[in-house]
Structure formats: structure tokens, C-alpha cells
Scaffold this active site. Structure first.
Site, mmCIF file in Angstrom:
data_model
loop_
_atom_site.group_PDB
_atom_site.id
_atom_site.type_symbol
_atom_site.label_atom_id
_atom_site.label_comp_id
_atom_site.label_asym_id
_atom_site.label_seq_id
_atom_site.Cartn_x
_atom_site.Cartn_y
_atom_site.Cartn_z
ATOM 1 N N ARG A 75 0.900 -14.938 -13.594
ATOM 2 C CA ARG A 75 1.150 -14.390 -12.264
ATOM 3 C C ARG A 75 -0.081 -14.482 -11.381
ATOM 4 O O ARG A 75 -1.166 -14.055 -11.779
ATOM 5 C CB ARG A 75 1.541 -12.893 -12.368
ATOM 6 C CG ARG A 75 2.714 -12.629 -13.274
ATOM 7 C CD ARG A 75 3.990 -13.245 -12.723
ATOM 8 N NE ARG A 75 5.089 -13.059 -13.635
ATOM 9 C CZ ARG A 75 5.892 -12.005 -13.616
ATOM 10 N NH1 ARG A 75 5.723 -11.072 -12.710
ATOM 11 N NH2 ARG A 75 6.866 -11.899 -14.492
ATOM 12 N N ARG A 121 19.631 11.811 -0.671
ATOM 13 C CA ARG A 121 19.573 10.523 0.025
ATOM 14 C C ARG A 121 20.579 9.499 -0.496
ATOM 15 O O ARG A 121 20.731 8.435 0.072
ATOM 16 C CB ARG A 121 18.140 9.966 -0.037
ATOM 17 C CG ARG A 121 17.176 10.891 0.715
ATOM 18 C CD ARG A 121 15.768 10.382 0.714
ATOM 19 N NE ARG A 121 15.642 9.121 1.414
ATOM 20 C CZ ARG A 121 14.501 8.449 1.521
ATOM 21 N NH1 ARG A 121 13.410 8.926 0.964
ATOM 22 N NH2 ARG A 121 14.451 7.308 2.166
ATOM 23 N N PRO A 161 11.572 9.770 -8.255
ATOM 24 C CA PRO A 161 11.411 10.002 -9.701
ATOM 25 C C PRO A 161 10.990 8.710 -10.388
ATOM 26 O O PRO A 161 11.585 7.667 -10.173
ATOM 27 C CB PRO A 161 12.809 10.419 -10.158
ATOM 28 C CG PRO A 161 13.562 10.741 -8.921
ATOM 29 C CD PRO A 161 12.941 9.965 -7.805
ATOM 30 N N GLU A 162 9.930 8.789 -11.187
ATOM 31 C CA GLU A 162 9.478 7.612 -11.922
ATOM 32 C C GLU A 162 9.827 7.788 -13.398
ATOM 33 O O GLU A 162 10.421 8.783 -13.785
ATOM 34 C CB GLU A 162 7.974 7.422 -11.695
ATOM 35 C CG GLU A 162 7.694 7.152 -10.212
ATOM 36 C CD GLU A 162 6.387 6.420 -9.967
ATOM 37 O OE1 GLU A 162 6.068 5.504 -10.746
ATOM 38 O OE2 GLU A 162 5.704 6.753 -8.994
ATOM 39 N N HIS A 166 25.160 17.932 -1.194
ATOM 40 C CA HIS A 166 24.376 16.858 -1.795
ATOM 41 C C HIS A 166 24.637 16.699 -3.291
ATOM 42 O O HIS A 166 23.919 15.998 -3.976
ATOM 43 C CB HIS A 166 22.882 17.102 -1.547
ATOM 44 C CG HIS A 166 22.535 17.170 -0.092
ATOM 45 N ND1 HIS A 166 22.849 16.170 0.793
ATOM 46 C CD2 HIS A 166 21.911 18.134 0.627
ATOM 47 C CE1 HIS A 166 22.437 16.507 2.006
ATOM 48 N NE2 HIS A 166 21.870 17.694 1.930
#
Ligand SMILES: [Zn+2]
Length: 271
Positions: free
Chosen positions: A151, A107, A2-3, A89
Site C-alpha cells: 500500500r 441517526r 461505536p468502534e 429512536h
């Protein structure tokens, strides 16, 4: 994984419904990424005042402190008046008088952490390194370019690091760099101001569109209302190696940068 857009869509899907709810119980399942940081009983009787988002963390403001939730690699939250018996889960049930917020996380890289305040060391350990939010008006084009100038790493990896601006995960970095016409391997400090401005606008556009469309990245991503996200179906470059560029027809190329796959058009994205 998930972003940011998925996390924001998740937030929007239950924030209004849980606001004002009183916690009856917090039931934790198997250990998650970090310990809770308090006794679960401590939360009983407290009200959930609001649900905010910072980066990919959801912040549930309580009468005393806040709960920080993270979906990790595979987590999803579901808020419903009644929940079925927890499965193997399901690792958190926040039971309130308005419904139960359940974390499903096969997970177990997700997290549920209580902290006494957003500025406390417990919370800052998780939030302190985060860059600016891309979607709340505080993301400034000049400051973005000034930060890139510092950077020497490739621009794609600088975006993924999340310490300049949060939420530009793997899919969205490829998509935004395509939209801005910038090669993902270009050193961040070599991005000129006009191109940095295009990238700044592209990041906002790509993330806003993903939030509007309901998030995306996890194939089986489902918001807490049960809607499935679908942004990935419309990706310009992400996941399209070998297929023709939608702008110029050149086959999309994929390379690996820092163990993540990057997709770009060699014609539209010239250095
Ligand atoms: Zn192209």
C-alpha cells in the site's frame, strides 16, 4: 461512532443472557440502512444460539440463518427483561422469552439484516471485505507487514480502511501509531518490519485495553448493561491537540487526513 471495542463490550454485555432464548417477535421501527431481508414472523419460535462479532457486526446465530446487527453512527443495544414503550429512536425490538433486545439509533445508520448463512451472498456483501480480527489470535505480524508493503497510502488511512485488519477506527489508529512511534502520514509501504511489529503489538494492546475498560468513542456510549465507557479520558494523543505529549512534553498536533482528524506527537512520531 461505536468502534470495535464498544461493539465487543456490547456483545459481552448480553451474549450469555440471550443465548438459548426463543424469539417471540421481531418488531421493526423506521427503516434502517438496509432492509431486513425476510419477513419478521419468520424468526418467531427460533432460538438464539450464540452472539458472535465480526468487525463491527454482531452476528446472532439462529436455528435458521443469522441476524447481522450494526450500530452505525449512533446506535446502541440494550437487553432487558422488560423494556419501556419504544421511543421515536427505537427501531428494533427482538422480543424473546429471556428478554427484549432493543436497538436505539437516532441517526438510523445502523442495520438489522437477516441472512440464511454467514457464507451467503447477503451476509458476504457486508462481511466479505473485512480484514482479519485483531483480537482472536489470527492477526499475524508477518502477514500484517507483507500487506502494508502493498500500500502506498498513508499508514493511518490504510489502518482505517479495515481491509487488512478490522477495528482500528479513528481513535485507535491515532493511539496505536503514537504507541509505535510512527508518523500517521508515513506511506504504509515505508514502514519497516521492526516498526510494523511494534504497530502490530500496539494495535492489539490499544484495542484490548479499550475492551477491558468498557469501550469509549461515543461520548454517550452505554453498553447494553448501562455502563458508560471511558477509554477516551486516558487517550495519549486523541483529542489532545495543543496539550503536552505525555512522553516528551511537545504539544500534540492535529491534521486532517481523508476528512478525519489525526493526532500525533511530532517528536515521538518521526516518520
Ligand atoms: Zn512526544
Amino acid at each position: 461512532m461505536p468502534e470495535l471495542p464498544e461493539v465487543e463490550v456490547t456483545r459481552q454485555s448480553f451474549a450469555d443472557r440471550i443465548a438459548g432464548a426463543t424469539v417471540g417477535a421481531l418488531r421493526m421501527g423506521k427503516p434502517l440502512r438496509w432492509p431486513l431481508g425476510c419477513e419478521p414472523q419468520q424468526l418467531c419460535g427460533q432460538r438464539v444460539r450464540a452472539v458472535r462479532r465480526r468487525g463491527k457486526y454482531l452476528l446472532l446465530d439462529l436455528d435458521d440463518g443469522l441476524l447481522l446487527l450494526h450500530l452505525g453512527m449512533s446506535g446502541s443495544l440494550n437487553f432487558a427483561l422488560q423494556q419501556p414503550q419504544p421511543g421515536p429512536h427505537d427501531h428494533m425490538d427482538l422480543v424473546t422469552d429471556l428478554g427484549t433486545l432493543r436497538l436505539h439509533d437516532p441517526r438510523r445508520f445502523g442495520a438489522v439484516v437477516w441472512a440464511p448463512a454467514e457464507q451467503s451472498p447477503q451476509a458476504q456483501k457486508l462481511l466479505g471485505h473485512l480484514g482479519v480480527e485483531p483480537l482472536n489470535g489470527g492477526f499475524d505480524a508477518a502477514a500484517f507487514h507483507a500487506a502494508l508493503r502493498q500500500r502506498s497510502a498513508p499508514i493511518k488511512q490504510v489502518l482505517l480502511a479495515g481491509d487488512i485488519v478490522v477495528g482500528v477506527g479513528n481513535i485507535y489508529a491515532s493511539e496505536a501509531l503514537f504507541m509505535a512511534g510512527i508518523r500517521p502520514t508515513l506511506k504504509a509501504k515505508k514502514v519497516s518490519r521492526p516498526r510494523s511489529d511494534r504497530l502490530h503489538a500496539a494495535i492489539i494492546a490499544v484495542l484490548s485495553r479499550a475492551v477491558k475498560q468498557g469501550g469509549s468513542s461515543l461520548r454517550d456510549f452505554v453498553s447494553a448493561e448501562g455502563k458508560t465507557g471511558y477509554f477516551q479520558l486516558e487517550a495519549a494523543v486523541y483529542g489532545r491537540a495543543g496539550q503536552p505529549c505525555r512522553m516528551c512534553g511537545t504539544p500534540i498536533r492535529s491534521i486532517v487526513q481523508g476528512q478525519r482528524t489525526t493526532f500525533f506527537c511530532p517528536t515521538c512520531q518521526k516518520n
